[in-house]
Design a protein around this motif. Structure first.
Motif, mmCIF file in Angstrom:
data_model
loop_
_atom_site.group_PDB
_atom_site.id
_atom_site.type_symbol
_atom_site.label_atom_id
_atom_site.label_comp_id
_atom_site.label_asym_id
_atom_site.label_seq_id
_atom_site.Cartn_x
_atom_site.Cartn_y
_atom_site.Cartn_z
ATOM 1 N N ASN A 294 0.819 -1.215 0.000
ATOM 2 C CA ASN A 294 0.000 0.000 0.000
ATOM 3 C C ASN A 294 0.852 1.264 0.000
ATOM 4 O OD1 ASN A 294 -2.458 -1.293 -0.063
ATOM 5 N ND2 ASN A 294 -2.760 -1.252 2.156
ATOM 6 N N ILE A 295 2.120 1.131 0.373
ATOM 7 C CA ILE A 295 3.024 2.280 0.438
ATOM 8 C C ILE A 295 3.985 2.306 -0.737
ATOM 9 C CG2 ILE A 295 4.831 3.403 1.829
ATOM 10 C CD1 ILE A 295 3.506 2.136 4.307
ATOM 11 N N PHE A 296 4.461 1.125 -1.166
ATOM 12 C CA PHE A 296 5.494 1.034 -2.198
ATOM 13 C C PHE A 296 4.940 0.398 -3.472
ATOM 14 C CE2 PHE A 296 7.707 1.142 1.820
ATOM 15 C CZ PHE A 296 8.775 1.997 1.576
ATOM 16 N N GLU A 297 5.329 0.957 -4.620
ATOM 17 C CA GLU A 297 4.924 0.397 -5.902
ATOM 18 C C GLU A 297 5.655 -0.920 -6.162
ATOM 19 O OE1 GLU A 297 5.492 3.158 -9.044
ATOM 20 O OE2 GLU A 297 4.130 4.669 -8.208
ATOM 21 N N LYS A 298 4.989 -1.808 -6.893
ATOM 22 C CA LYS A 298 5.601 -3.077 -7.284
ATOM 23 C C LYS A 298 6.773 -2.818 -8.247
ATOM 24 C CE LYS A 298 3.471 -6.889 -5.721
ATOM 25 N NZ LYS A 298 2.532 -7.643 -6.550
ATOM 26 N N VAL A 299 7.780 -3.645 -8.153
ATOM 27 C CA VAL A 299 8.929 -3.611 -9.058
ATOM 28 C C VAL A 299 8.927 -4.910 -9.842
ATOM 29 C CG1 VAL A 299 11.450 -3.556 -9.198
ATOM 30 C CG2 VAL A 299 10.257 -2.107 -7.535
ATOM 31 N N ASP A 300 9.211 -4.813 -11.135
ATOM 32 C CA ASP A 300 9.158 -5.990 -11.992
ATOM 33 C C ASP A 300 10.501 -6.728 -11.987
ATOM 34 O OD1 ASP A 300 7.846 -7.683 -13.960
ATOM 35 O OD2 ASP A 300 9.264 -6.835 -15.388
ATOM 36 N N PHE A 301 10.445 -8.052 -11.861
ATOM 37 C CA PHE A 301 11.637 -8.906 -11.924
ATOM 38 C C PHE A 301 11.404 -10.008 -12.946
ATOM 39 C CE2 PHE A 301 11.504 -7.298 -7.544
ATOM 40 C CZ PHE A 301 12.806 -6.833 -7.365
ATOM 41 N N ASN A 302 12.394 -10.226 -13.818
ATOM 42 C CA ASN A 302 12.322 -11.392 -14.696
ATOM 43 C C ASN A 302 13.214 -12.504 -14.139
ATOM 44 O OD1 ASN A 302 15.039 -10.975 -15.610
ATOM 45 N ND2 ASN A 302 14.284 -9.432 -17.072
ATOM 46 N N GLU A 303 13.228 -13.655 -14.797
ATOM 47 C CA GLU A 303 13.978 -14.807 -14.278
ATOM 48 C C GLU A 303 15.472 -14.508 -14.160
ATOM 49 O OE1 GLU A 303 13.264 -18.398 -16.389
ATOM 50 O OE2 GLU A 303 11.086 -18.393 -16.018
ATOM 51 N N ASN A 304 16.037 -13.797 -15.128
ATOM 52 C CA ASN A 304 17.460 -13.465 -15.078
ATOM 53 C C ASN A 304 17.767 -12.520 -13.914
ATOM 54 O OD1 ASN A 304 20.228 -13.374 -16.361
ATOM 55 N ND2 ASN A 304 19.695 -11.208 -16.394
ATOM 56 N N ASP A 305 16.871 -11.543 -13.697
ATOM 57 C CA ASP A 305 17.049 -10.626 -12.558
ATOM 58 C C ASP A 305 17.154 -11.411 -11.258
ATOM 59 O OD1 ASP A 305 16.767 -8.414 -14.266
ATOM 60 O OD2 ASP A 305 14.611 -8.243 -13.875
ATOM 61 N N ILE A 306 16.231 -12.330 -11.067
ATOM 62 C CA ILE A 306 16.183 -13.089 -9.814
ATOM 63 C C ILE A 306 17.432 -13.942 -9.653
ATOM 64 C CG2 ILE A 306 14.920 -14.879 -8.555
ATOM 65 C CD1 ILE A 306 12.359 -13.785 -10.017
#
Length: 355
Positions: A294-306
């Motif tokens: 509710n406070i922070f926006e979602k950040v996108d992660f792909n498989e390589n990022d992880i």
């Protein structure tokens, strides 16, 4: 607001900050006053700060570039050279006016120049007020690896003037909230619940929350100054969070994340690990995830990022014999330290974060 006394220094608030400075910055105590600021605090905070500092000491200003990328040994060398050229001696004092980069780096510079000189932290960001400037941790990053070089050495005092928060953009305010949320999650469920609704938060409310947050951190630090045991609890969210922060800092295709933005993700991921190890209930996990999202926006992660983020976990300073160690929630308001987790479970945690 009442001062907070630690075993070796005092944290003053608002107008009492400048009363303290007037009493301590005397020629019989110090030879020269150095103020370390970055390019942001030099512009937005330094003029107001100097206008309230009454001293007969010579004042020298040292300015560094703003940003985590400048929290490096190279910047330290520049500041050490500046101190030398400006005639600093062991009777000089450094005031670190800025966010966590300035207080961490400035504390390290002062602690090592001529084998140690006094320093005072004046945090100007919410993050630095509740976390970076308190507890005696000083140091710099090693490349992209967070806080690899440094020592624990306490300041002479910490001065918190919440009026400096008026200079912060909203994303910097949210970044500081992450550490305050963490303090509730690891030590005080009642404090945690105060963040369920921030819509009606007043300046006075924020001041009191900052005061309570520092009390929580100071209570933990006083029990374990050198981080041998319970102080590790303050790293909840940071094992994953620091790896995320480092990865986004080095990857030119990514927009760098603020410290608190990365730690917010880390807290959700590590709360999931806590759930999967039967330490917290599903309801607790959903509560943690919901409040933070509710406070922070979602950040996108792909498989390589992880995969790359998981590789960075081996550099976490809590690790022992190459084994990655986490701080997990035992319930809301309590932690368990030195826990491990398989990489496959961390991947599942990221998958759940994205849903």
């Amino acid at each position: 607001m009442e001062a907070i006394k630690t075993s070796s220094y005092t944290i003053y608030f608002n107008e009492y900050c400048y009363t303290y400075l007037q009493e301590v910055l005397l020629p019989e105590n110090y030879s020269t006053l150095f103020v370390l600021a970055d390019t942001n605090t030099s512009q937005y905070c330094l003029p107001n700060f100097l206008a309230q500092v009454a001293t007969e000491l010579p004042i020298e200003i040292i300015e560094i570039e703003a940003g985590e990328i400048n929290k490096s040994i190279e910047t330290c060398i520049e500041v050490w050279h500046a101190l030398t050229e400006l005639g600093a001696d062991r009777k000089s004092i450094v005031i670190n006016l800025g966010g966590g980069v300035v207080t961490d780096l400035g504390g390290f510079v002062a602690s090592t120049f001529k084998r140690g000189m006094d320093f005072i932290n004046v945090p100007t960001s919410l993050l630095a007020m509740v976390d970076a400037s308190v507890g005696g941790k000083t140091g710099v990053d090693l490349g992209i690896l967070k806080n690899q070089i440094g020592i624990i050495n306490n300041p002479t005092a910490v001065l918190i003037d919440i009026n400096f928060l008026d200079t912060l953009p909203s994303n910097q305010m949210r970044s500081g909230l992450a550490e305050m949320l963490k303090h509730g999650l690891i030590a005080d469920k009642n404090y945690w619940t105060q963040f369920f609704d921030l819509n009606n938060l007043t300046t006075d409310d924020l001041g009191q929350l900052i005061h309570e947050s520092i009390l929580i951190k100071n209570n933990i630090v006083e029990q374990d100054p050198k981080e041998k045991g319970i102080r590790k609890a303050l790293n909840f969210g940071h094992t994953i969070g620091h790896a995320i922060e480092s990865y986004f800092l080095e990857n030119s295709a990514k927009e760098p994340l603020l410290h608190g933005e990365a730690i917010a993700i880390g807290m959700i991921i590590e709360a999931y690990l806590s759930l999967q190890q039967n330490l917290i209930s599903i309801n607790d996990y959903i509560e943690v995830k919901t409040v933070i999202e509710n406070i922070f926006e979602k950040v996108d992660f792909n498989e390589n990022d992880i995969a790359e983020i998981i590789k960075l976990l081996v550099h976490d300073k809590k690790n022992v014999s190459g084994e990655v160690q986490f701080v997990l929630l035992d319930k809301i308001g309590k932690t368990v330290i030195n826990k491990t987790a398989e990489n496959s479970l961390i991947v599942k945690a990221f998958a759940d974060y994205k849903t």
